[in-house]
Design a protein around this motif. Structure first.
Motif, PDB file in Angstrom:
ATOM      1  N   LEU A  17      37.996  48.668  40.183  1.00 42.92           N
ATOM      2  CA  LEU A  17      38.967  47.688  39.686  1.00 42.92           C
ATOM      3  C   LEU A  17      38.426  46.942  38.468  1.00 42.92           C
ATOM      4  O   LEU A  17      39.132  46.775  37.464  1.00 42.92           O
ATOM      5  CB  LEU A  17      39.317  46.685  40.775  1.00 42.92           C
ATOM      6  N   CYS A  18      37.195  46.500  38.575  1.00 39.89           N
ATOM      7  CA  CYS A  18      36.590  45.758  37.459  1.00 39.89           C
ATOM      8  C   CYS A  18      36.499  46.620  36.208  1.00 39.89           C
ATOM      9  O   CYS A  18      36.786  46.144  35.102  1.00 39.89           O
ATOM     10  CB  CYS A  18      35.213  45.243  37.860  1.00 39.89           C
ATOM     11  N   GLU A  19      36.132  47.872  36.386  1.00 40.13           N
ATOM     12  CA  GLU A  19      36.012  48.779  35.246  1.00 40.13           C
ATOM     13  C   GLU A  19      37.373  49.008  34.587  1.00 40.13           C
ATOM     14  O   GLU A  19      37.499  48.928  33.357  1.00 40.13           O
ATOM     15  CB  GLU A  19      35.426  50.109  35.715  1.00 40.13           C
ATOM     16  N   LEU A  20      38.386  49.282  35.398  1.00 39.09           N
ATOM     17  CA  LEU A  20      39.726  49.508  34.848  1.00 39.09           C
ATOM     18  C   LEU A  20      40.252  48.277  34.118  1.00 39.09           C
ATOM     19  O   LEU A  20      40.832  48.391  33.032  1.00 39.09           O
ATOM     20  CB  LEU A  20      40.689  49.898  35.973  1.00 39.09           C
ATOM     21  N   LEU A  21      40.066  47.115  34.700  1.00 35.23           N
ATOM     22  CA  LEU A  21      40.550  45.880  34.072  1.00 35.23           C
ATOM     23  C   LEU A  21      39.776  45.552  32.800  1.00 35.23           C
ATOM     24  O   LEU A  21      40.351  45.059  31.828  1.00 35.23           O
ATOM     25  CB  LEU A  21      40.476  44.727  35.070  1.00 35.23           C
ATOM     26  N   THR A  22      38.492  45.828  32.796  1.00 35.55           N
ATOM     27  CA  THR A  22      37.675  45.605  31.604  1.00 35.55           C
ATOM     28  C   THR A  22      38.138  46.509  30.454  1.00 35.55           C
ATOM     29  O   THR A  22      38.217  46.069  29.310  1.00 35.55           O
ATOM     30  CB  THR A  22      36.184  45.836  31.913  1.00 35.55           C
ATOM     31  N   TYR A  23      38.450  47.764  30.772  1.00 34.17           N
ATOM     32  CA  TYR A  23      38.950  48.688  29.743  1.00 34.17           C
ATOM     33  C   TYR A  23      40.261  48.219  29.133  1.00 34.17           C
ATOM     34  O   TYR A  23      40.593  48.567  28.009  1.00 34.17           O
ATOM     35  CB  TYR A  23      39.129  50.101  30.299  1.00 34.17           C
ATOM     36  N   GLU A  24      41.013  47.427  29.889  1.00 32.97           N
ATOM     37  CA  GLU A  24      42.270  46.884  29.389  1.00 32.97           C
ATOM     38  C   GLU A  24      42.086  45.518  28.719  1.00 32.97           C
ATOM     39  O   GLU A  24      43.047  44.799  28.491  1.00 32.97           O
ATOM     40  CB  GLU A  24      43.296  46.782  30.530  1.00 32.97           C
ATOM     41  N   ASP A  25      40.835  45.172  28.440  1.00 32.75           N
ATOM     42  CA  ASP A  25      40.470  43.946  27.723  1.00 32.75           C
ATOM     43  C   ASP A  25      40.697  42.648  28.489  1.00 32.75           C
ATOM     44  O   ASP A  25      40.973  41.609  27.888  1.00 32.75           O
ATOM     45  CB  ASP A  25      41.173  43.866  26.361  1.00 32.75           C
ATOM     46  N   PHE A  26      40.582  42.700  29.809  1.00 35.59           N
ATOM     47  CA  PHE A  26      40.611  41.474  30.604  1.00 35.59           C
ATOM     48  C   PHE A  26      39.186  40.993  30.818  1.00 35.59           C
ATOM     49  O   PHE A  26      38.249  41.792  30.876  1.00 35.59           O
ATOM     50  CB  PHE A  26      41.269  41.717  31.970  1.00 35.59           C
ATOM     51  N   ASP A  27      39.028  39.697  30.934  1.00 34.01           N
ATOM     52  CA  ASP A  27      37.751  39.102  31.306  1.00 34.01           C
ATOM     53  C   ASP A  27      37.719  39.133  32.839  1.00 34.01           C
ATOM     54  O   ASP A  27      38.537  38.489  33.487  1.00 34.01           O
ATOM     55  CB  ASP A  27      37.690  37.670  30.787  1.00 34.01           C
ATOM     56  N   VAL A  28      36.804  39.904  33.414  1.00 29.41           N
ATOM     57  CA  VAL A  28      36.806  40.154  34.854  1.00 29.41           C
ATOM     58  C   VAL A  28      35.612  39.482  35.526  1.00 29.41           C
ATOM     59  O   VAL A  28      34.482  39.558  35.047  1.00 29.41           O
ATOM     60  CB  VAL A  28      36.770  41.670  35.148  1.00 29.41           C
ATOM     61  N   ILE A  29      35.912  38.830  36.646  1.00 24.87           N
ATOM     62  CA  ILE A  29      34.892  38.212  37.499  1.00 24.87           C
ATOM     63  C   ILE A  29      35.033  38.884  38.860  1.00 24.87           C
ATOM     64  O   ILE A  29      36.151  39.134  39.314  1.00 24.87           O
ATOM     65  CB  ILE A  29      35.136  36.706  37.664  1.00 24.87           C
ATOM     66  N   ALA A  30      33.914  39.157  39.530  1.00 23.90           N
ATOM     67  CA  ALA A  30      33.973  39.848  40.813  1.00 23.90           C
ATOM     68  C   ALA A  30      33.245  39.057  41.895  1.00 23.90           C
ATOM     69  O   ALA A  30      32.240  38.402  41.631  1.00 23.90           O
ATOM     70  CB  ALA A  30      33.358  41.237  40.687  1.00 23.90           C
ATOM     71  N   ALA A  31      33.792  39.159  43.111  1.00 19.79           N
ATOM     72  CA  ALA A  31      33.172  38.533  44.279  1.00 19.79           C
ATOM     73  C   ALA A  31      33.197  39.532  45.429  1.00 19.79           C
ATOM     74  O   ALA A  31      34.189  40.246  45.608  1.00 19.79           O
ATOM     75  CB  ALA A  31      33.918  37.265  44.666  1.00 19.79           C
ATOM     76  N   GLU A  32      32.113  39.548  46.220  1.00 21.87           N
ATOM     77  CA  GLU A  32      32.028  40.522  47.313  1.00 21.87           C
ATOM     78  C   GLU A  32      32.579  40.027  48.636  1.00 21.87           C
ATOM     79  O   GLU A  32      32.654  40.791  49.584  1.00 21.87           O
ATOM     80  CB  GLU A  32      30.593  41.022  47.498  1.00 21.87           C
ATOM     81  N   ASN A  33      32.988  38.766  48.710  1.00 18.69           N
ATOM     82  CA  ASN A  33      33.643  38.271  49.923  1.00 18.69           C
ATOM     83  C   ASN A  33      34.496  37.051  49.583  1.00 18.69           C
ATOM     84  O   ASN A  33      34.443  36.524  48.472  1.00 18.69           O
ATOM     85  CB  ASN A  33      32.628  37.968  51.042  1.00 18.69           C
ATOM     86  N   GLY A  34      35.283  36.619  50.560  1.00 20.95           N
ATOM     87  CA  GLY A  34      36.219  35.524  50.328  1.00 20.95           C
ATOM     88  C   GLY A  34      35.571  34.194  50.013  1.00 20.95           C
ATOM     89  O   GLY A  34      36.069  33.442  49.184  1.00 20.95           O
ATOM     90  N   ARG A  35      34.463  33.894  50.652  1.00 18.02           N
ATOM     91  CA  ARG A  35      33.785  32.603  50.400  1.00 18.02           C
ATOM     92  C   ARG A  35      33.298  32.514  48.946  1.00 18.02           C
ATOM     93  O   ARG A  35      33.514  31.505  48.281  1.00 18.02           O
ATOM     94  CB  ARG A  35      32.608  32.419  51.350  1.00 18.02           C
ATOM     95  N   ILE A  36      32.662  33.567  48.489  1.00 14.71           N
ATOM     96  CA  ILE A  36      32.198  33.591  47.094  1.00 14.71           C
ATOM     97  C   ILE A  36      33.396  33.574  46.152  1.00 14.71           C
ATOM     98  O   ILE A  36      33.386  32.905  45.111  1.00 14.71           O
ATOM     99  CB  ILE A  36      31.302  34.814  46.834  1.00 14.71           C
ATOM    100  N   GLY A  37      34.459  34.296  46.517  1.00 17.64           N
ATOM    101  CA  GLY A  37      35.663  34.327  45.702  1.00 17.64           C
ATOM    102  C   GLY A  37      36.290  32.963  45.527  1.00 17.64           C
ATOM    103  O   GLY A  37      36.710  32.598  44.427  1.00 17.64           O
ATOM    104  N   VAL A  38      36.354  32.186  46.604  1.00 10.93           N
ATOM    105  CA  VAL A  38      36.908  30.832  46.523  1.00 10.93           C
ATOM    106  C   VAL A  38      36.053  29.974  45.593  1.00 10.93           C
ATOM    107  O   VAL A  38      36.578  29.246  44.746  1.00 10.93           O
ATOM    108  CB  VAL A  38      37.021  30.193  47.925  1.00 10.93           C
ATOM    109  N   GLN A  39      34.744  30.065  45.726  1.00 14.47           N
ATOM    110  CA  GLN A  39      33.840  29.290  44.859  1.00 14.47           C
ATOM    111  C   GLN A  39      34.049  29.659  43.395  1.00 14.47           C
ATOM    112  O   GLN A  39      34.143  28.777  42.533  1.00 14.47           O
ATOM    113  CB  GLN A  39      32.387  29.517  45.258  1.00 14.47           C
ATOM    114  N   LEU A  40      34.128  30.962  43.115  1.00 12.33           N
ATOM    115  CA  LEU A  40      34.331  31.400  41.731  1.00 12.33           C
ATOM    116  C   LEU A  40      35.699  30.966  41.196  1.00 12.33           C
ATOM    117  O   LEU A  40      35.814  30.585  40.032  1.00 12.33           O
ATOM    118  CB  LEU A  40      34.179  32.918  41.624  1.00 12.33           C
TER     119      LEU A  40
END
Length: 81
Positions: A17-40
């Motif tokens: 997902l991150c690779e595909l979105l990056t190729y479409e010129d989006f600034d992508v942030i990734a999190a490996e679980n919900g807790r980290i995702g909420v913080q980000l």
């Protein structure tokens, strides 16, 4: 440039997902679980969150509930995988 937060516990899905979105010129942030995702989400204030539903620690519904309770993240669109 639009900022997208991807919250996904499966490494290969998250990386793809991150690779595909990056190729479409989006600034992508990734999190490996919900807790980290909420913080980000609270730190980065993305334009969109793409979130897995079933994850360890905090599932996608928990992420949505927390984000909707905070004024800074309440209106961020969220797409469940």
């Amino acid at each position: 440039m639009y900022k997208i937060l991807v919250i996904e516990d499966e490494i290969s899905v998250r990386q793809n997902l991150c690779e595909l979105l990056t190729y479409e010129d989006f600034d992508v942030i990734a999190a490996e679980n919900g807790r980290i995702g909420v913080q980000l989400a609270q730190q980065e204030i993305p334009d969109l969150v793409i979130c897995d539903v079933m994850m360890p620690e905090l599932d996608g519904h928990g992420v949505l509930n927390i984000l909707r309770q905070q004024p800074t993240t309440a209106t961020i669109p969220l797409i469940f995988l």
